[in-house]
Write a protein that holds these residues in place. Structure first.
Motif, PDB file in Angstrom:
ATOM      1  N   CYS A  28       0.730  -1.459  -0.079  1.00 27.76           N
ATOM      2  CA  CYS A  28      -0.054  -0.001   0.069  1.00 27.76           C
ATOM      3  C   CYS A  28       0.354   1.433  -0.147  1.00 27.76           C
ATOM      4  CB  CYS A  28      -0.874  -0.126   1.107  1.00 27.76           C
ATOM      5  SG  CYS A  28      -1.926   1.425   1.434  1.00 27.76           S
ATOM      6  N   TRP A  36      -0.869  -5.401  -0.875  1.00 28.94           N
ATOM      7  CA  TRP A  36      -1.330  -5.796  -0.778  1.00 28.94           C
ATOM      8  C   TRP A  36      -1.689  -7.701  -0.725  1.00 28.94           C
ATOM      9  CZ3 TRP A  36      -1.617  -1.901  -6.386  1.00 28.94           C
ATOM     10  CH2 TRP A  36      -1.631  -1.041  -5.451  1.00 28.94           C
ATOM     11  N   CYS A  52      -6.233  -4.092  -1.475  1.00 29.89           N
ATOM     12  CA  CYS A  52      -5.558  -2.610  -0.230  1.00 29.89           C
ATOM     13  C   CYS A  52      -6.898  -3.470   0.767  1.00 29.89           C
ATOM     14  CB  CYS A  52      -5.451  -2.228  -0.705  1.00 29.89           C
ATOM     15  SG  CYS A  52      -4.357  -1.527   0.911  1.00 29.89           S
ATOM     16  N   CYS A  55      -6.715   0.135   2.645  1.00 27.80           N
ATOM     17  CA  CYS A  55      -7.928   1.058   2.238  1.00 27.80           C
ATOM     18  C   CYS A  55      -9.297   0.247   1.516  1.00 27.80           C
ATOM     19  CB  CYS A  55      -6.684   1.767   1.139  1.00 27.80           C
ATOM     20  SG  CYS A  55      -5.689   2.775   1.878  1.00 27.80           S
ATOM     21  N   CYS A  70      -4.039   3.495  -4.537  1.00 31.80           N
ATOM     22  CA  CYS A  70      -4.902   3.978  -3.285  1.00 31.80           C
ATOM     23  C   CYS A  70      -5.293   4.881  -3.394  1.00 31.80           C
ATOM     24  CB  CYS A  70      -4.654   3.091  -1.924  1.00 31.80           C
ATOM     25  SG  CYS A  70      -3.756   1.393  -1.569  1.00 31.80           S
TER      26      CYS A  70
HETATM   27 ZN    ZN Z   1      -3.609   1.107   0.876  1.00 29.42          ZN
END
Ligand code: ZN
Length: 79
Positions: A28, A36, A52, A55, A70
């Motif tokens: 990320c 990720w 992710c 996020c 992200c």
């Molecule tokens: Zn992220």
């Protein structure tokens, strides 16, 4: 005259994402300690390869090539 019904292609559409090699790693950009998750390629899975969890966002290699990443793309300051 009969109107031939064609199935809605949207229902059958499966995005043809380029799938990263297994073992590929990305982190990320908002928090480089968060890797990720690379989803396994599965013909029944319609999502994107990268996830992710920090996020809550999915990415494809195509997204990354366009600079989509992200949403919190700036590093967070430590508390
Ligand atoms: Zn992220």
């Amino acid at each position: 005259m009969e109107d031939h019904h064609t199935p809605d292609p949207a229902l059958k559409f499966k995005p043809d994402y380029k799938w990263p090699e297994p073992g590929t790693e990305r982190n990320c950009p908002a928090d480089p300690t968060i890797p990720w998750q690379l989803n396994e390629y599965d013909p029944a899975y319609y999502g994107k390869p990268w996830w992710c969890f920090k996020c809550q966002f999915q990415f494809s290699e195509e997204d990354l090539a366009q600079g989509i990443t992200c949403p919190n793309g700036t590093p967070r300051k430590a508390p």
